[in-house]
Design an enzyme around this catalytic site. Sequence first.
Site, mmCIF file in Angstrom:
data_model
loop_
_atom_site.group_PDB
_atom_site.id
_atom_site.type_symbol
_atom_site.label_atom_id
_atom_site.label_comp_id
_atom_site.label_asym_id
_atom_site.label_seq_id
_atom_site.Cartn_x
_atom_site.Cartn_y
_atom_site.Cartn_z
ATOM 1 N N LYS A 1 6.716 -7.654 -9.569
ATOM 2 C CA LYS A 1 6.170 -8.506 -10.928
ATOM 3 C C LYS A 1 5.136 -7.438 -11.584
ATOM 4 O O LYS A 1 5.052 -7.501 -13.038
ATOM 5 C CB LYS A 1 5.090 -9.393 -10.401
ATOM 6 C CG LYS A 1 4.592 -10.467 -11.230
ATOM 7 C CD LYS A 1 5.759 -11.434 -11.861
ATOM 8 C CE LYS A 1 4.632 -12.368 -12.786
ATOM 9 N NZ LYS A 1 5.300 -13.158 -13.491
ATOM 10 N N LYS B 1 10.591 -0.115 -6.673
ATOM 11 C CA LYS B 1 10.824 -1.455 -6.112
ATOM 12 C C LYS B 1 10.750 -2.504 -7.209
ATOM 13 O O LYS B 1 9.736 -2.517 -7.919
ATOM 14 C CB LYS B 1 10.073 -1.660 -5.078
ATOM 15 C CG LYS B 1 10.068 -2.815 -4.207
ATOM 16 C CD LYS B 1 9.275 -2.837 -3.210
ATOM 17 C CE LYS B 1 9.026 -4.288 -2.602
ATOM 18 N NZ LYS B 1 8.146 -4.428 -1.361
ATOM 19 N N LYS C 1 -3.312 2.255 -3.853
ATOM 20 C CA LYS C 1 -3.854 1.252 -4.879
ATOM 21 C C LYS C 1 -5.206 1.638 -5.054
ATOM 22 O O LYS C 1 -5.518 1.478 -6.234
ATOM 23 C CB LYS C 1 -3.908 -0.156 -4.205
ATOM 24 C CG LYS C 1 -2.432 -0.801 -4.012
ATOM 25 C CD LYS C 1 -2.506 -2.064 -3.860
ATOM 26 C CE LYS C 1 -0.848 -2.763 -3.837
ATOM 27 N NZ LYS C 1 -0.612 -4.088 -3.455
#
Length: 334
Positions: A196, A193, A111
């Site tokens: 959202k 995966k 990230k």
Amino acid sequence: MPRIFSGIQPSGDLHIGNWLGAVQNWVALQARNECFFSIVDLHAITGQHDAATLERRTLDMAVGLLAAGVDPARSTFFVQSHVPEHAELMWLLTSVTPLGELERMTQFKDKSQKLESVPAGLFSYPILMAADILLYRAEQVPVGDDQLQHLELARVIARRWNAQFGGGTDVLPEPQSLLTPARRILGLDGQAKMSKSLGNTIGVLEGPEEVWQKLRPAMTDPARKTKRDPGNPDICNIYTLHKHFSPPETVVEVARKCRGAEWGCLDCKRVLADNLSAALAPIRERAASLRADEGAVRAVLAAGAERARAVARVTLAEVKARMGFLPAAGPAGR
Ligand code: TRP
């Protein structure tokens, strides 16, 4: 009964990846465990934090979880930020968390690489997750495999804290992971995966028409160019979803008709759309009635937070006492 803690971020609507991968398991675990389930909104501000929608996303997640079967009569169900002890314990745990361990976290590395400026919260995220679990002295933590490294760090933190302050006892027991039976669910792109943030989801509360609109363009066996080409169900995510939502005889039929080019991908998706919508219908109905009385949902969360705090306060008081803090006298000490 073994005590369990798990958390889910308030991403708004619960999707079928969350449902198959975590929430179905939470619902089942309620029967034989003392469960604490939290919507972890403090974790959510480490990503793209949108203040304008956080409250809505938190409430929508609560509605989705309750509709899916999280039962506030059996489990302690609450919003993380309603229990300030989470943030306080996290700070206390920073003092026993090795920097090198945080630097090794693969989720942080992934990230942070994509960001120009990395917030310290993204780095400290696993300490907050450890605090969530240790605050309730949870013995087991149902997680997907992407969270195993964080859980291992929670164990390291517990061990270090106990060694330094526990006086020979495991005041903070090391939590065990409970790997969720459902493997990770891929998104409609058939690649990553379901998540959202990748926009590849089907929401648990979506109606039959929305489900169909999303399934129609979804990725199948890329080698299958036309209806007349035989397909390979084993590499097709639609087939995987059939295994979760269609009866066994349909799963067998789907595989046969795909291999034999008897069905086109759209035929196959049509059957999946119907079965998926039927499976989700009861959840959708419960969600509609919960939505109609949002005050009741807020009240459920308030009661859950009260119950959680009663446990959290005791742990935090013991942690602070063992760390040598001067107890606050008077009302502040309560
Ligand atoms: N980090 C977890 C996730 O993104 C959510 C989470 C926060 C959690 N605190 C937790 C999961 C404690 C288990 C236990 O999925």
